[in-house]
Scaffold this active site. Sequence first.
Site, PDB file in Angstrom:
ATOM      1  N   GLU A 198     -10.746   6.761   4.100  1.00  0.00           N
ATOM      2  CA  GLU A 198      -9.669   6.146   5.129  1.00  0.00           C
ATOM      3  C   GLU A 198      -9.926   6.284   6.574  1.00  0.00           C
ATOM      4  OE1 GLU A 198      -5.742   5.210   3.205  1.00  0.00           O
ATOM      5  OE2 GLU A 198      -6.440   6.087   1.477  1.00  0.00           O
ATOM      6  N   ASP A 204       0.897  -1.234  -0.144  1.00  0.00           N
ATOM      7  CA  ASP A 204       0.066  -0.179  -0.047  1.00  0.00           C
ATOM      8  C   ASP A 204       0.970   1.159  -0.065  1.00  0.00           C
ATOM      9  OD1 ASP A 204      -1.916   1.861   0.160  1.00  0.00           O
ATOM     10  OD2 ASP A 204      -3.066   0.640   1.707  1.00  0.00           O
TER      11      ASP A 204
HETATM   12  C1  BGC Z   1      -5.073   3.019   0.146  1.00  0.00           C
HETATM   13  C2  BGC Z   1      -5.335   2.211  -1.123  1.00  0.00           C
HETATM   14  C3  BGC Z   1      -5.163   2.767  -2.403  1.00  0.00           C
HETATM   15  C4  BGC Z   1      -3.597   3.389  -2.314  1.00  0.00           C
HETATM   16  C5  BGC Z   1      -3.474   4.176  -3.618  1.00  0.00           C
HETATM   17  C6  BGC Z   1      -3.718   3.935   0.015  1.00  0.00           C
HETATM   18  O1  BGC Z   1      -3.709   4.901   0.921  1.00  0.00           O
HETATM   19  O2  BGC Z   1      -5.009   2.475   1.372  1.00  0.00           O
HETATM   20  O3  BGC Z   1      -6.615   1.572  -1.068  1.00  0.00           O
HETATM   21  O4  BGC Z   1      -5.227   1.819  -3.628  1.00  0.00           O
HETATM   22  O5  BGC Z   1      -3.568   4.321  -1.291  1.00  0.00           O
HETATM   23  O6  BGC Z   1      -4.154   5.283  -3.732  1.00  0.00           O
HETATM   24  C1  BGC Z   2      -3.077   9.934  -1.719  1.00  0.00           C
HETATM   25  C2  BGC Z   2      -3.738   8.702  -1.723  1.00  0.00           C
HETATM   26  C3  BGC Z   2      -3.237   7.924  -0.605  1.00  0.00           C
HETATM   27  C4  BGC Z   2      -3.170   8.652   0.785  1.00  0.00           C
HETATM   28  C5  BGC Z   2      -2.591   7.754   1.801  1.00  0.00           C
HETATM   29  C6  BGC Z   2      -3.044  10.552  -0.381  1.00  0.00           C
HETATM   30  O1  BGC Z   2      -2.195  11.734  -0.488  1.00  0.00           O
HETATM   31  O2  BGC Z   2      -3.946  10.709  -2.453  1.00  0.00           O
HETATM   32  O3  BGC Z   2      -4.113   8.052  -2.982  1.00  0.00           O
HETATM   33  O4  BGC Z   2      -4.226   6.838  -0.596  1.00  0.00           O
HETATM   34  O5  BGC Z   2      -2.373   9.555   0.591  1.00  0.00           O
HETATM   35  O6  BGC Z   2      -2.266   8.395   2.890  1.00  0.00           O
END
Ligand code: BGC
Ligand code: BGC
Length: 613
Positions: free
Chosen positions: A500, A310
């Site tokens: 998230e 991730d």
């Molecule tokens: C998320 C994932 C996602 C990735 C890319 C992460 O923060 O947990 O689900 O695919 O970012 O954006």
């Molecule tokens: C990104 C996401 C990612 C996240 C994780 C964001 O800045 O745009 O894709 O999942 O950070 O913390």
Amino acid sequence: MRRRSWVVLPCLLLALLIGGVIGITGAEVPVYKDASAPVALRVEDLLSRMTLAEKIGQMTQAERGAIKPEEVQKYYIGSVLSGGGSAPWPNTPQSWVRMYDDYQKAAMSTRLAIPILYGTDAVHGHNNLRGATIFPHNIGLGATRDPELLERIGRITALETRATGANWTFSPCVAVVRDIRWGRTYESFGENPELQRLLVGAYIKGLQGPDGEMGGEYVVATAKHFLGDGGATWGTGDAGFRIDRGNVAVSEEELRAVHLPGYEEAIKAQVGTIMVAFNSYQGLKMHEHKYLITDVLKNELGFSGFVVTDWEGIREIPAPDFYSKVVRAVNAGIDMFMEPNRWREFVVTLEKAVQKGDVSEARIDDAVRRILRVKFQAGLFEAPYADRDLLAQKVIGCDAHRVIAREAVRKSLVLLKNENNLLPLAKESRIYIAGSNADDIGNQCGGWTITWQGKSGPITTGTTIRAGIEAAVKNSGRIVSRLDAADVAVVVVGEKPYAEGAGDNGRLTLDATDLMVLKEIKAAGVPMVVIIVAGRPLMISEYLDDWEALVAAWLPGTEGQGVADVLFGDYNFTGRLPLTWPKNLDRYPLNYGAADYDPLFSYGYGLTMDLGE
Ligand code: BGC
Ligand code: BGC
């Protein structure tokens, strides 16, 4: 039929050797460039030609905002991604195609011309793109229990994604959510693994093609987040969150029974990639969990695609320095590293680890073999560039796709209460519409829409729930702006967008302004239908008596007319709760099936209307 078994590999290697010696595979064209050669042969041939730097490049994924095409070329980068909300400017299909092709040209001009995978979170349609068809989030799809519908949604998502060049989606999320306070509840199909068993395979077949094609109009899919993401304990969250990225404490037996089935289905459907979870299992971060990644996922379940981290996931491993984090994660069995911004540091560090012998060349080869296999299977070597015909066909956000999204909205709705058969409403009614989510595309779509966190307001094209009701009654009924002129009130309440851990929420209360509106309508004595637009159940026990009808609409996406389709009885309700709707939050973790388990509405609950048929 593709042979994936490791047993055939030695035979293929022998064939490769003989083929090379006596020249039956052709002298000029290297085997790996020969589209008619078996994938396993092409992989071995290409791997045998690669330097360590080229191999490590393949294992590296950078974010589009942090890498230029020249750097993709210089470092032999294997993959580029769009993070949540990361899109070229202006955010149109044309700019996506240009961007994608620029990266791909750079990759194709390296010594061995290995194409990149371009990944994006197309988690409910191609949601980073303005104008794309946005489907209900997974929790609503879980309520439909309709695998055939999910396969169609997968296909459309793949097609709209592919029309912008991108060939890899970080979906489906196969999390089994066990605590609705988790901010990612809506990314899950629901709390009971029977839902993942039912839906995951079909969705992946839609995305990747029925035979795991992954090419042409299909994309490479990702089952995520491995393992146990929906099972963390409240209060153990990491990175400052309450539950997101937390610790999963359940026994291995429960872990396997609840959280593994989604991956078994994904592997059966030939999923190309699996993403590791931020959470820990029994105190050990999944990103360093060799037993679960290598022993269980790769060896026991026989997963032959590749494992990706991730977002900066390895940086959360509690090790003294970045070097140790890299060593632990690679040796745990992770193949590709989503190191969006500091990808260069990753490249240098892994190179050092191999030179020092802390990571074996065999482990590197296993990782690269897996990545290359997916790239060959997806047909990328033959067709690396965006298919401009798809752009010309204007498939993105087209009417035919929106019709399917509207069907999905209809089927995702769950009727929880319908006193005195208030529903269906007559189209001749005088309707008062209120509530903060009645007329807001952004709120309807939730997080992971245009931006990572999502946003209220007209963020993209679509139809709000209010606009859908207006269209349904326009020939017979009326939308009224005064309560005393209304026969019925439709009040659309719920949550504002989040994604998230930012959505971790220990209260899940209704919005204060919505509560005032509800009170006002109750006082006026107008019967009301309350529609909850939210990623999860909200705590409503104390108000429920005031409402004649209640509908859970989840996060329906851009096609809000689907709600009116059912409210006025053109279709009946078919959705059923994909998770338990508790009376309050005191009883978490839910003791499913226990004698004192006493929810407001149980898992699987859902009423239908009397349509007089
Ligand atoms: C998320 C994932 C996602 C990735 C890319 C992460 O923060 O947990 O689900 O695919 O970012 O954006
Ligand atoms: C990104 C996401 C990612 C996240 C994780 C964001 O800045 O745009 O894709 O999942 O950070 O913390």
